[in-house]
Motif scaffolding. Structure first.
Motif, PDB file in Angstrom:
ATOM      1  N   MET A 157       0.820  -1.111   0.062  1.00 56.57           N
ATOM      2  CA  MET A 157       0.035   0.289  -0.046  1.00 56.57           C
ATOM      3  C   MET A 157       0.962   1.237  -0.183  1.00 56.57           C
ATOM      4  N   ALA A 158       0.489   2.016  -0.962  1.00 55.39           N
ATOM      5  CA  ALA A 158       1.527   3.379  -0.936  1.00 55.39           C
ATOM      6  C   ALA A 158       0.737   4.473   0.023  1.00 55.39           C
ATOM      7  N   GLU A 159       1.455   5.502   0.158  1.00 57.44           N
ATOM      8  CA  GLU A 159       0.831   6.672   0.842  1.00 57.44           C
ATOM      9  C   GLU A 159       1.387   8.089   0.397  1.00 57.44           C
ATOM     10  N   ILE A 160       1.016   9.139   0.327  1.00 56.77           N
ATOM     11  CA  ILE A 160       1.386  10.358   0.233  1.00 56.77           C
ATOM     12  C   ILE A 160       2.616  10.683   0.933  1.00 56.77           C
ATOM     13  N   ASP A 161       3.823  10.827   0.458  1.00 55.67           N
ATOM     14  CA  ASP A 161       5.098  11.093   1.037  1.00 55.67           C
ATOM     15  C   ASP A 161       5.193  12.376   1.170  1.00 55.67           C
ATOM     16  N   HIS A 162       4.969  13.422   0.051  1.00 52.69           N
ATOM     17  CA  HIS A 162       5.185  14.956   0.327  1.00 52.69           C
ATOM     18  C   HIS A 162       4.352  15.593  -1.013  1.00 52.69           C
ATOM     19  N   ILE A 163       3.941  16.854  -0.719  1.00 54.35           N
ATOM     20  CA  ILE A 163       3.550  17.635  -1.651  1.00 54.35           C
ATOM     21  C   ILE A 163       4.400  18.698  -2.401  1.00 54.35           C
ATOM     22  N   VAL A 164       4.237  18.912  -3.417  1.00 50.08           N
ATOM     23  CA  VAL A 164       5.498  19.838  -4.144  1.00 50.08           C
ATOM     24  C   VAL A 164       4.820  20.999  -4.734  1.00 50.08           C
ATOM     25  N   ILE A 165       5.557  22.124  -4.110  1.00 46.59           N
ATOM     26  CA  ILE A 165       5.073  23.590  -4.403  1.00 46.59           C
ATOM     27  C   ILE A 165       6.495  23.902  -5.628  1.00 46.59           C
ATOM     28  N   GLY A 166       6.007  24.701  -6.746  1.00 51.86           N
ATOM     29  CA  GLY A 166       7.059  25.107  -7.791  1.00 51.86           C
ATOM     30  C   GLY A 166       7.207  26.497  -7.502  1.00 51.86           C
ATOM     31  N   ALA A 167       8.392  27.038  -7.814  1.00 51.10           N
ATOM     32  CA  ALA A 167       8.464  28.486  -7.591  1.00 51.10           C
ATOM     33  C   ALA A 167       9.532  28.894  -8.798  1.00 51.10           C
ATOM     34  N   ARG A 168       9.646  30.476  -9.063  1.00 51.89           N
ATOM     35  CA  ARG A 168      10.409  30.836 -10.222  1.00 51.89           C
ATOM     36  C   ARG A 168      11.814  30.577  -9.326  1.00 51.89           C
ATOM     37  N   THR A 169      12.111  31.115  -8.083  1.00 56.07           N
ATOM     38  CA  THR A 169      13.203  31.054  -7.428  1.00 56.07           C
ATOM     39  C   THR A 169      12.669  30.592  -5.911  1.00 56.07           C
ATOM     40  N   LEU A 170      13.803  29.823  -5.295  1.00 60.26           N
ATOM     41  CA  LEU A 170      13.495  29.550  -3.859  1.00 60.26           C
ATOM     42  C   LEU A 170      13.137  30.617  -2.905  1.00 60.26           C
ATOM     43  N   GLU A 171      13.859  31.870  -3.029  1.00 53.53           N
ATOM     44  CA  GLU A 171      13.171  33.123  -2.314  1.00 53.53           C
ATOM     45  C   GLU A 171      11.956  33.299  -2.423  1.00 53.53           C
ATOM     46  N   GLU A 172      11.602  33.294  -3.682  1.00 51.44           N
ATOM     47  CA  GLU A 172      10.032  33.580  -3.818  1.00 51.44           C
ATOM     48  C   GLU A 172       9.146  32.678  -3.215  1.00 51.44           C
ATOM     49  N   GLY A 173       9.657  31.293  -3.501  1.00 49.76           N
ATOM     50  CA  GLY A 173       8.597  30.549  -2.986  1.00 49.76           C
ATOM     51  C   GLY A 173       8.701  30.470  -1.168  1.00 49.76           C
ATOM     52  N   ALA A 174       9.836  30.676  -0.796  1.00 51.34           N
ATOM     53  CA  ALA A 174       9.885  30.695   0.734  1.00 51.34           C
ATOM     54  C   ALA A 174       9.050  31.888   1.277  1.00 51.34           C
ATOM     55  N   ARG A 175       9.096  32.980   0.645  1.00 50.07           N
ATOM     56  CA  ARG A 175       8.211  34.098   1.098  1.00 50.07           C
ATOM     57  C   ARG A 175       6.799  33.733   0.913  1.00 50.07           C
ATOM     58  N   HIS A 176       6.450  33.264  -0.263  1.00 48.74           N
ATOM     59  CA  HIS A 176       4.897  32.755  -0.517  1.00 48.74           C
ATOM     60  C   HIS A 176       4.432  31.876   0.686  1.00 48.74           C
TER      61      HIS A 176
END
Length: 213
Positions: free
Chosen positions: A1-20
């Motif tokens: 049985m599989a399970e959700i390991d992680h969800i993925v948020i994409g960003a143009r840059t890590l800095e922008e993503g971290a702020r978001h």
């Protein structure tokens, strides 16, 4: 049985993503690392012992990889969308039987298994071939060698309450997820347009919905 390991948020840059993420969830993700050869790097946010949020972006310190970056990060339409703001783009499922699943489905559906590691963590992963993943609604499969990454992350207080996948061919999507042991992990429903929906809940009662479109 599989399970959700992680969800993925994409960003143009890590800095922008971290702020978001900090603005949305009230907590900043921690440094992850680079994915050599893939042209990406990430940050991570713990969501309990068995799940986390991954923020991923192209890594300017790496040359362009010889193959497309994972999760369609090189796709022109997604790049345009990420210029507006970071967003949910995919998820990854954990299985204790990666070899068996890939052997049963074949590399044309499940992809080829790749060995990966960072620090004390190591894992094996199979990405569905591009354009065979039904708009990132069929997840890559991961099998950890030893402890999972989530166990090493500071708990943010957030939990993945549910994960939903919408697609015009809901029957085919549901069958593909069932083949991977995810029939009970992802709620599938028909919709004119593909969309991934993650509902997060904090221990203090706050709720946030992330969508890919």
């Amino acid at each position: 049985m599989a399970e959700i390991d992680h969800i993925v948020i994409g960003a143009r840059t890590l800095e922008e993503g971290a702020r978001h993420i900090e603005e949305l969830l009230g907590v900043k993700p921690t440094k992850g690392g680079a994915h050599p050869g893939f042209g990406t790097h990430n940050m991570l946010l713990g969501m309990g012992a068995n799940c986390y949020l991954e923020l991923i972006a192209p890594d300017p310190a790496q040359p362009d990889p010889p193959h497309p970056r994972p999760f369609d990060l090189d796709d022109a339409s997604l790049r345009t969308a990420l210029e507006a703001e970071p967003r949910l783009i995919a998820y990854v499922a954990s299985t204790p039987a990666l070899d068996a699943v890939v052997a049963r489905l074949g590399p044309s559906q499940a992809g080829e298994i790749r060995e990966m590691s960072r620090g004390n963590l190591s894992w094996r992963m199979a990405f569905p071939p591009q354009r065979q993943d039904m708009d990132n609604l069929i997840p890559p499969l991961i099998q950890w060698n030893g402890e999972r990454a989530a166990k090493h992350l500071r708990d943010s207080g957030w939990r993945l309450a549910s994960l939903e996948a919408e697609h015009p061919d809901a029957t085919a999507l549901r069958a593909s997820l069932t083949d991977r042991g995810l029939a009970d992990a992802v709620k599938v429903r028909p919709s004119p347009h593909p969309r991934l929906v993650a509902r997060l809940r904090h221990r203090d009662g706050r709720e946030v919905t992330l969508t890919s479109a």
